[in-house]
Scaffold this motif. Structure first.
Motif, mmCIF file in Angstrom:
data_model
loop_
_atom_site.group_PDB
_atom_site.id
_atom_site.type_symbol
_atom_site.label_atom_id
_atom_site.label_comp_id
_atom_site.label_asym_id
_atom_site.label_seq_id
_atom_site.Cartn_x
_atom_site.Cartn_y
_atom_site.Cartn_z
ATOM 1 N N TYR A 7 0.817 -1.176 -0.050
ATOM 2 C CA TYR A 7 0.062 0.116 -0.137
ATOM 3 C C TYR A 7 0.974 1.251 -0.062
ATOM 4 O O TYR A 7 0.299 2.311 -0.206
ATOM 5 C CB TYR A 7 -0.711 0.073 1.025
ATOM 6 C CG TYR A 7 -2.055 -0.947 1.092
ATOM 7 C CD1 TYR A 7 -2.427 -1.828 -0.139
ATOM 8 C CD2 TYR A 7 -3.142 -1.233 2.142
ATOM 9 C CE1 TYR A 7 -3.292 -2.750 -0.186
ATOM 10 C CE2 TYR A 7 -3.940 -2.075 1.973
ATOM 11 C CZ TYR A 7 -4.155 -2.994 0.971
ATOM 12 O OH TYR A 7 -4.987 -3.994 0.993
ATOM 13 N N PRO A 63 -1.847 -4.354 4.305
ATOM 14 C CA PRO A 63 -3.045 -5.320 3.775
ATOM 15 C C PRO A 63 -3.318 -6.035 4.953
ATOM 16 O O PRO A 63 -2.735 -6.536 5.665
ATOM 17 C CB PRO A 63 -2.121 -6.152 2.753
ATOM 18 C CG PRO A 63 -0.812 -5.174 2.245
ATOM 19 C CD PRO A 63 -0.425 -4.399 3.479
ATOM 20 N N GLU A 80 0.004 -8.767 -0.947
ATOM 21 C CA GLU A 80 -1.098 -8.284 -0.120
ATOM 22 C C GLU A 80 -1.789 -9.428 0.329
ATOM 23 O O GLU A 80 -1.774 -9.534 1.689
ATOM 24 C CB GLU A 80 -2.257 -7.622 -1.078
ATOM 25 C CG GLU A 80 -1.700 -6.222 -1.542
ATOM 26 C CD GLU A 80 -2.685 -5.476 -2.480
ATOM 27 O OE1 GLU A 80 -3.815 -6.019 -2.632
ATOM 28 O OE2 GLU A 80 -2.314 -4.501 -2.995
#
Length: 475
Positions: free
Chosen positions: A41, A418, A255
């Motif tokens: 992210y 994540p 993720e």
């Protein structure tokens, strides 16, 4: 012990649960070795491929077969109609001599086997003459991509380079506009804003052989000498890795494994806290009885009447609005709230079993022999609760995963790194903005939650059946 293990292994559901839990545990532990992206992210770990790139293995399906992967290479050969003016200095650099008033073009051919990529990047180093009597142009398959001028304030869309110095030239189609690329400036006004997306489809529309051409123009009255490195090419593709990419071009596999790591860690830790609180309350209420039992049972009933997930949402929202959550680690806060709201079921079960155990003859015998309450609790009652505790621990794990995933899915939980819940939330939110269903982004966390929850349920059921001496559940 051998009999217990044999009983457990004789159950197919237990073997299934061990395989699934073991698989996800290995993924969680080995996450740093499985992927270099610890937090996809973060902007620095995004755009490893094009947004919504499909998994590499998906190219077995006809609709994905021509999609390009990430491509990166350095040109190794060149051609020029004025070959006498171009000489190789070594394996990495060439020298270009341009007579006055003439132009020398150097082309770098390459073969392309797919449909158009997400972007196109060409870079090289260029040592320019110390005069300002030259212009260098970059063409990509005949498209006028870039104009380099030695003037300090060149007329747009030309960009400035320093004369007499080594310049790092980088053309990235993702950042072109009407002020830095002739290609974009020559488009109709209505299309100039989309030039970055249009360029790859014009430059590499289909499989074939293409050229990157560097044109050296001498506008002076004496010859000019240029030295350049062989260009490097790179582009982001629409095919990437084991599970493709999300809307930011981040690795979905990274993720998924880091989401499994966090969800397993949080759920097991929260389940241990739930068991600890439930055991303490249930044991005291069941063994002491009387007013203590009445009070603790009433407290347990009160918490049982509270709707869990809505209260979680309310509490997280309050902490978020008041700013409390800013000063407290958010995962820790979620862990504590889930644990404090989830213990009543465990306490009820422990209380009931303790009430049953304390009336057994071996407990009565221990009392008659003068053993204290602490010794009776820890020597005679607690060991007989171990089966229930192990089973309840396993039952609580999927409950915690579902509660935490629900918060993350709604955007009220963790969004900085994540988790399976926020993966599902982001995927669901963004699916409506693309033409198609990003199944490679939605399915992994969904299947992970279902499989892991089912596995822990089977694991708990098997432990309860085998370890409980009183067979609360029977076959």
């Amino acid at each position: 012990m051998n009999k217990v293990i044999k009983d457990l292994l004789s159950r197919k559901s237990f073997v299934f649960s061990i395989i699934i839990i073991g698989l996800f545990s290995i993924l969680a532990v080995a996450a740093p070795a499985l992927t270099p992206y610890s937090n996809p992210y973060l902007p620095s770990q995004q755009y490893v491929a094009a947004p919504y790139a499909v998994p590499s293995w998906a190219t077995i399906f006809p609709q994905y077969r021509e999609l390009p992967p990430d491509v990166s290479f350095t040109f190794t050969r060149y051609v020029s109609s004025e070959s006498s003016y171009v000489t190789a200095i070594n394996a990495s650099y060439i020298k270009v001599v341009v007579p006055p008033g003439q132009t020398v073009n150097v082309s770098f051919p390459f073969k392309w086997n797919w449909s158009d990529p997400y972007n196109v990047v060409v870079s090289f180093k260029l040592l320019t003459p110390s005069t300002t009597s030259f212009v260098v142009n970059l063409y990509f398959n005949g498209l006028y991509a870039m104009e380099l001028s030695p003037e300090p304030f060149p007329v747009e869309p030309a960009v400035s380079i320093s004369p007499g110095k080594v310049n790092s030239v980088v053309f990235n189609s993702k950042y072109i506009s009407s002020v830095n690329s002739p290609f974009a400036s020559e488009l109709p006004l209505s299309k100039q804003a989309l030039a970055a997306y249009e360029f790859p489809s014009y430059a590499l529309p289909k499989p074939g052989t293409y050229n990157v051409t560097v044109s050296f123009e001498n506008t002076g009255s004496s010859k000019e000498v240029f030295v350049m490195s062989l260009p490097s090419y790179s582009s982001l593709g629409y095919v990437y890795g084991k599970l493709g990419t999300d809307d930011n071009g981040a690795s979905v596999f990274a993720e998924f494994v880091y989401g499994a790591r966090f969800d397993l860690y949080l759920s097991i830790l929260a389940s241990v806290l739930i068991i600890g609180i439930g055991l303490f309350i249930g044991l005291l209420a069941g063994y002491i009885g009387g007013f203590t039992d009445l009070s603790l049972n009433a407290l347990t009933d009160f918490f049982l009447l509270i709707p869990g997930l809505p209260l979680l949402v309310v509490l997280i929202s309050i902490f978020d609005v008041t700013g409390t959550i800013v000063n407290v680690n958010k995962p820790t806060l979620i862990l504590l709230i889930i644990s404090l709201l989830s213990w009543p079921g465990t306490a009820k079960i422990i209380r009931g079993q303790t009430l049953s155990l304390k009336s057994r003859t071996f407990v009565e015998a221990a009392k008659a022999l003068g053993e204290g309450n602490s010794r009776i609790l820890f020597r005679h009652i607690l060991p007989n609760l171990m089966g229930i505790l192990f089973a309840q621990l396993a039952y609580d794990v999927p409950g915690v995963i579902l509660a935490e995933s629900g918060l993350d899915f709604l955007g009220l939980g963790i969004t900085e790194f994540p988790t399976w819940g926020n993966m599902l939330g982001f995927a669901t939110y963004n699916v409506s903005f693309i033409n198609g269903f990003a199944w490679w982004w939605v399915l992994p966390p969904g299947l992970g939650i279902v499989l892991l929850s089912t596995a822990f349920y089977f694991f708990g059921s098997a432990m309860l059946d085998v370890l409980s001496p009183y067979k609360l559940r029977g076959e």
